[in-house]
Enzyme design. Structure first.
Site, PDB file in Angstrom:
ATOM      1  N   SER A  14       1.291  15.349   0.055  1.00 51.90           N
ATOM      2  CA  SER A  14       2.856  14.638  -0.079  1.00 51.90           C
ATOM      3  C   SER A  14       3.749  15.625  -0.013  1.00 51.90           C
ATOM      4  O   SER A  14       4.777  15.729  -0.564  1.00 51.90           O
ATOM      5  CB  SER A  14       3.043  14.247  -1.414  1.00 51.90           C
ATOM      6  OG  SER A  14       1.768  13.040  -1.371  1.00 51.90           O
ATOM      7  N   LYS A  17       4.595  17.426   5.270  1.00 47.77           N
ATOM      8  CA  LYS A  17       4.312  18.122   6.615  1.00 47.77           C
ATOM      9  C   LYS A  17       4.422  17.225   7.756  1.00 47.77           C
ATOM     10  O   LYS A  17       4.973  17.710   8.934  1.00 47.77           O
ATOM     11  CB  LYS A  17       3.091  18.838   6.533  1.00 47.77           C
ATOM     12  CG  LYS A  17       1.918  17.987   6.448  1.00 47.77           C
ATOM     13  CD  LYS A  17       0.697  18.999   6.393  1.00 47.77           C
ATOM     14  CE  LYS A  17      -0.547  18.282   6.334  1.00 47.77           C
ATOM     15  NZ  LYS A  17      -0.772  17.256   5.442  1.00 47.77           N
ATOM     16  N   GLY A  18       4.371  16.083   7.336  1.00 46.16           N
ATOM     17  CA  GLY A  18       4.410  14.946   8.634  1.00 46.16           C
ATOM     18  C   GLY A  18       5.841  14.868   9.155  1.00 46.16           C
ATOM     19  O   GLY A  18       6.255  14.824  10.284  1.00 46.16           O
ATOM     20  N   ASP A  71       1.819   7.189   8.641  1.00 46.07           N
ATOM     21  CA  ASP A  71       2.572   8.212   9.167  1.00 46.07           C
ATOM     22  C   ASP A  71       2.675   8.338  10.421  1.00 46.07           C
ATOM     23  O   ASP A  71       3.955   8.703  10.768  1.00 46.07           O
ATOM     24  CB  ASP A  71       1.600   9.617   9.250  1.00 46.07           C
ATOM     25  CG  ASP A  71       1.486  10.308   7.782  1.00 46.07           C
ATOM     26  OD1 ASP A  71       2.565  10.010   7.007  1.00 46.07           O
ATOM     27  OD2 ASP A  71       0.480  10.674   7.147  1.00 46.07           O
ATOM     28  N   ILE A 149     -12.749  19.936   1.044  1.00 44.06           N
ATOM     29  CA  ILE A 149     -13.916  20.102   1.519  1.00 44.06           C
ATOM     30  C   ILE A 149     -13.710  18.839   3.101  1.00 44.06           C
ATOM     31  O   ILE A 149     -14.253  19.219   4.136  1.00 44.06           O
ATOM     32  CB  ILE A 149     -14.894  19.437   0.781  1.00 44.06           C
ATOM     33  CG1 ILE A 149     -15.369  20.131  -0.298  1.00 44.06           C
ATOM     34  CG2 ILE A 149     -16.324  18.960   1.505  1.00 44.06           C
ATOM     35  CD1 ILE A 149     -16.477  19.681  -1.221  1.00 44.06           C
ATOM     36  N   LYS A 190       3.373  32.774  -4.882  1.00 43.36           N
ATOM     37  CA  LYS A 190       1.809  32.983  -4.991  1.00 43.36           C
ATOM     38  C   LYS A 190       1.009  32.048  -4.403  1.00 43.36           C
ATOM     39  O   LYS A 190       0.044  32.319  -3.633  1.00 43.36           O
ATOM     40  CB  LYS A 190       1.404  33.604  -6.242  1.00 43.36           C
ATOM     41  CG  LYS A 190      -0.279  34.021  -6.363  1.00 43.36           C
ATOM     42  CD  LYS A 190      -0.317  35.087  -7.287  1.00 43.36           C
ATOM     43  CE  LYS A 190       0.535  36.373  -6.958  1.00 43.36           C
ATOM     44  NZ  LYS A 190       0.484  37.352  -8.040  1.00 43.36           N
ATOM     45  N   GLY A 355       1.297 -10.443   5.156  1.00 42.20           N
ATOM     46  CA  GLY A 355       0.219 -10.229   3.971  1.00 42.20           C
ATOM     47  C   GLY A 355      -0.915 -10.942   4.264  1.00 42.20           C
ATOM     48  O   GLY A 355      -0.825 -11.435   5.556  1.00 42.20           O
ATOM     49  N   CYS A 382       5.312 -12.679  10.440  1.00 43.32           N
ATOM     50  CA  CYS A 382       3.896 -12.658  10.494  1.00 43.32           C
ATOM     51  C   CYS A 382       3.474 -13.691   9.305  1.00 43.32           C
ATOM     52  O   CYS A 382       3.844 -14.855   9.427  1.00 43.32           O
ATOM     53  CB  CYS A 382       3.308 -11.542  10.311  1.00 43.32           C
ATOM     54  SG  CYS A 382       1.839 -11.630  11.244  1.00 43.32           S
ATOM     55  N   GLN A 386       4.153 -17.968   8.673  1.00 46.26           N
ATOM     56  CA  GLN A 386       3.140 -19.046   8.472  1.00 46.26           C
ATOM     57  C   GLN A 386       3.276 -19.784   7.096  1.00 46.26           C
ATOM     58  O   GLN A 386       3.185 -21.086   7.114  1.00 46.26           O
ATOM     59  CB  GLN A 386       1.896 -18.248   8.384  1.00 46.26           C
ATOM     60  CG  GLN A 386       1.213 -17.336   9.723  1.00 46.26           C
ATOM     61  CD  GLN A 386       0.312 -16.585   9.692  1.00 46.26           C
ATOM     62  OE1 GLN A 386      -0.453 -16.782   8.434  1.00 46.26           O
ATOM     63  NE2 GLN A 386      -0.181 -16.343  10.525  1.00 46.26           N
ATOM     64  N   HIS A 501       5.670  -8.208  14.531  1.00 47.04           N
ATOM     65  CA  HIS A 501       6.205  -7.468  13.525  1.00 47.04           C
ATOM     66  C   HIS A 501       7.455  -6.621  14.077  1.00 47.04           C
ATOM     67  O   HIS A 501       6.984  -5.606  14.806  1.00 47.04           O
ATOM     68  CB  HIS A 501       5.188  -6.655  12.987  1.00 47.04           C
ATOM     69  CG  HIS A 501       4.066  -7.116  12.021  1.00 47.04           C
ATOM     70  ND1 HIS A 501       4.246  -7.358  10.887  1.00 47.04           N
ATOM     71  CD2 HIS A 501       2.972  -7.985  12.442  1.00 47.04           C
ATOM     72  CE1 HIS A 501       3.335  -7.735  10.173  1.00 47.04           C
ATOM     73  NE2 HIS A 501       2.428  -8.274  11.254  1.00 47.04           N
ATOM     74  N   GLU A 503       9.386  -4.842  12.857  1.00 43.80           N
ATOM     75  CA  GLU A 503       9.420  -3.517  12.057  1.00 43.80           C
ATOM     76  C   GLU A 503       8.687  -2.350  12.629  1.00 43.80           C
ATOM     77  O   GLU A 503       9.150  -1.109  12.330  1.00 43.80           O
ATOM     78  CB  GLU A 503       9.055  -3.580  10.591  1.00 43.80           C
ATOM     79  CG  GLU A 503       7.682  -3.717  10.266  1.00 43.80           C
ATOM     80  CD  GLU A 503       6.972  -5.107  10.181  1.00 43.80           C
ATOM     81  OE1 GLU A 503       7.607  -6.120  10.969  1.00 43.80           O
ATOM     82  OE2 GLU A 503       5.897  -5.536   9.743  1.00 43.80           O
TER      83      GLU A 503
HETATM   84  N1  GLN Z   1      -2.935 -13.171   7.254  1.00 44.65           N
HETATM   85  C1  GLN Z   1      -2.064 -13.773   8.323  1.00 44.65           C
HETATM   86  C2  GLN Z   1      -3.001 -13.828   9.525  1.00 44.65           C
HETATM   87  O1  GLN Z   1      -4.104 -12.981   9.725  1.00 44.65           O
HETATM   88  C3  GLN Z   1      -0.832 -12.836   8.598  1.00 44.65           C
HETATM   89  C4  GLN Z   1      -1.000 -11.539   8.852  1.00 44.65           C
HETATM   90  C5  GLN Z   1      -0.081 -10.457   8.743  1.00 44.65           C
HETATM   91  O2  GLN Z   1       1.040 -10.870   7.976  1.00 44.65           O
HETATM   92  N2  GLN Z   1       0.052  -9.407   9.476  1.00 44.65           N
HETATM   93  O3  GLN Z   1      -2.796 -14.358  10.555  1.00 44.65           O
END
Ligand code: GLN
Length: 527
Positions: A14, A17-18, A71, A149, A190, A355, A382, A386, A501, A503
């Protein structure tokens, strides 16, 4: 032949470095080079797709549909290049490829070993990352800390890379922590000395050190580190804590980190870096005072990294609108309807992110209902979309039984959210067409968009008419595979839900139109 920069980490994880690696990427890109990035992750999972967001944070999806480490999201936001399925390489993926080859008899009966078979596969993926993007420079972050390791095969592969690709084409950066000991009132060098020693014992002499610290480091300490590590003081750079991560780009530029790397690679005649847009952004962020309050309702809220791209996208949109984002985290799981609605009383906007699974859906549905009835700007992404469909069908259309195929006991044709056309996980970029005269089209000011998807289920067409007759319009559609991508409410200032998505493609210097539209609506809604 591509040039490779390998970034390893020392002392602690953490370390950021990315971010250092990505900042170097921005600098080299601004010099006119084509840059790509790659992350080596020591874990045995083949990819992060099945890892819990509470353990591992968000799964970042690339344009070409790979489920990768978060990342990569940082990399894309910094260097503004689309990464690929070769950009994220875990130990599990490497071992799986080698074991699959072995089962198919591809090693002609030889004994399969870490060296050369595992390290050869790692080097193959290094070359793939370059070839696939035609990059001039590949920046490779080796996850974990030198001395672990798990990361040994990766370190051995990058050691061999210099032999194979040549000194002029490889560059090793070691990023380490220089801690400040309060009681002693001094910085400690060090751990860095030991970490470099460890790296050398693996056959890698770093070409450059980047020292991470809380405060700027005095020359005296740099000289000391130089003496003990055999690295010239000119090749020792520092990256101290800054309030805005993008400032690291400017700080490294000030130290001319790009010059040293280009000299090593013997790359000449590059253009001068122009960082004025980054400078402008940082100045603007520092001057911004006003806030806008956005609630994120989800079940992984105890680990904010689970929603990192959503958070960053909100920030990008906020900066573009001269606003800082104040997040209100709402746990959708352990809560009652009253508690949820109390929390949402004084927010300017509600966001229901993606989700999986039935657990915690009630809280999200209550939040959606509240946003709809109270006319608060609401964005569903997403799974959020739904659930908005389920909420609308239950509470407006009176279809109390509706459910998603994802849930238990979703029988009798009540699946308003159903398995998609071939029951495959839909991953990566698809085109969505917008309906004329829709809010979403106005928000984008475009008739279509290309966005990344990650879902198995989608809206059931049989409900389209009933939805539209009651004011919930289907305003975004995938014509190629006939899928509903956008729902929006007519009688509401801003109630828009998308199956994709957004984002994943928002950038600090290119805020995403949907997040920007959402923040604009939140500002309008401010009490
Ligand atoms: N669980 C939902 C699906 O698989 C939505 C997936 C999500 O929100 N990325 O369609």
């Amino acid at each position: 032949m591509a040039k490779y920069i390998f970034v390893t980490g020392g002392v602690v994880s953490s370390l950021g470095k990315g971010i250092v690696a990505a900042s170097i990427g921005v600098l080299l890109k601004s010099r006119g080079l084509k840059v790509t990035m790659q992350k080596f992750d020591p874990y045995i999972n083949v990819d992060p797709g099945l890892m819990s967001p509470l353990q591992h944070g968000e799964v970042f999806v690339t344009k070409d549909g790979a489920e990768t480490d978060l990342d990569l999201g940082h990399y894309e936001r910094f260097i503004d290049e689309n990464l690929t399925k070769y950009s994220s390489v875990s130990s599990g993926r490497v071992y799986k490829a080698v074991i699959d080859n072995e089962r198919q008899g591809r090693y002609m009966g030889k004994t399969v070993q870490v060296i050369p078979h595992i390290t050869d596969e790692i080097k193959r993926l290094l070359k793939k990352a370059a070839a696939n993007t035609k990059a001039d420079v590949v920046i490779v972050e080796v996850g974990g800390t030198v001395g672990d390791i798990e990361s040994l095969p990766f370190l051995e592969a990058i050691r061999q890379a210099r032999r194979e690709f040549g000194e002029e084409n490889t560059f090793y950066i070691h990023a380490t922590l220089v801690p400040y000991l309060k009681a002693a009132g001094e910085l400690k060098t060090k751990p860095t000395q030991h970490s470099v020693k460890e790296l050398k014992s693996l056959g890698i002499q770093p070409d450059m050190l980047v020292l991470r610290s809380e405060e700027p480091i005095e020359q005296e300490n740099i000289d000391k580190i130089s003496l003990f590590t055999d690295i010239n003081p000119e090749a020792i750079f520092q990256s101290y804590d800054v309030p805005i991560i993008y400032e690291i780009i400017l700080n490294l530029k000030k130290q001319k980190i790009d010059e040293l790397i280009l000299n090593h690679f013997k790359i000449e005649n590059t253009k001068e870096a122009n960082l004025s847009r980054w400078e402008g952004l940082i100045k603007q962020i520092k001057e911004t005072k006003d806030k806008v309050k956005v609630a994120i309702v989800g079940k992984y809220v105890s680990l904010h990294d689970a929603y990192i791209s959503v958070i960053e996208s909100l920030k990008h949109a906020g900066w573009a609108e001269n606003k800082l984002i104040e997040l209100v985290w709402v746990d959708s799981e352990k809560t009652t309807k009253e508690q949820i609605q109390n929390k949402l009383k004084d927010v300017d906007g509600i966001l229901i992110p993606g989700g999986f699974g039935q657990r915690g859906i009630d809280g999200k549905i209550w939040a959606l209902e509240y946003g709809r009835i109270s006319k608060i700007p609401t964005l569903g992404i997403c799974f959020g979309m739904q659930l908005a469909a389920i909420e609308f069908a239950k509470n407006v259309l009176g279809l109390k039984q509706v459910c998603s195929d994802e849930f238990e006991k979703c029988y009798n044709d009540n699946n308003i959210i159903r398995k998609n056309y071939n029951n495959r996980f839909k991953l990566g970029e698809y085109v969505t067409y917008f309906k004329e005269d829709s809010k979403i089209r106005e928000v984008y000011d475009q008739s279509q968009t290309r966005e990344r998807h990650r879902h198995r289920y989608e809206f059931n067409h049989k409900y389209i008419d009933r939805f539209e007759q009651n004011g919930m319009m289907i305003t975004g559609y995938n014509r190629q595979i006939k899928a509903v991508d956008v729902l929006e409410l007519v009688d509401h200032p801003w109630y828009i839900h998308v199956q994709y998505h957004p984002e994943y493609i928002s950038r600090p210097l290119k805020p995403h139109p949907l997040f920007r539209g959402f923040i604009k609506a939140c500002v309008k809604n401010q009490k």
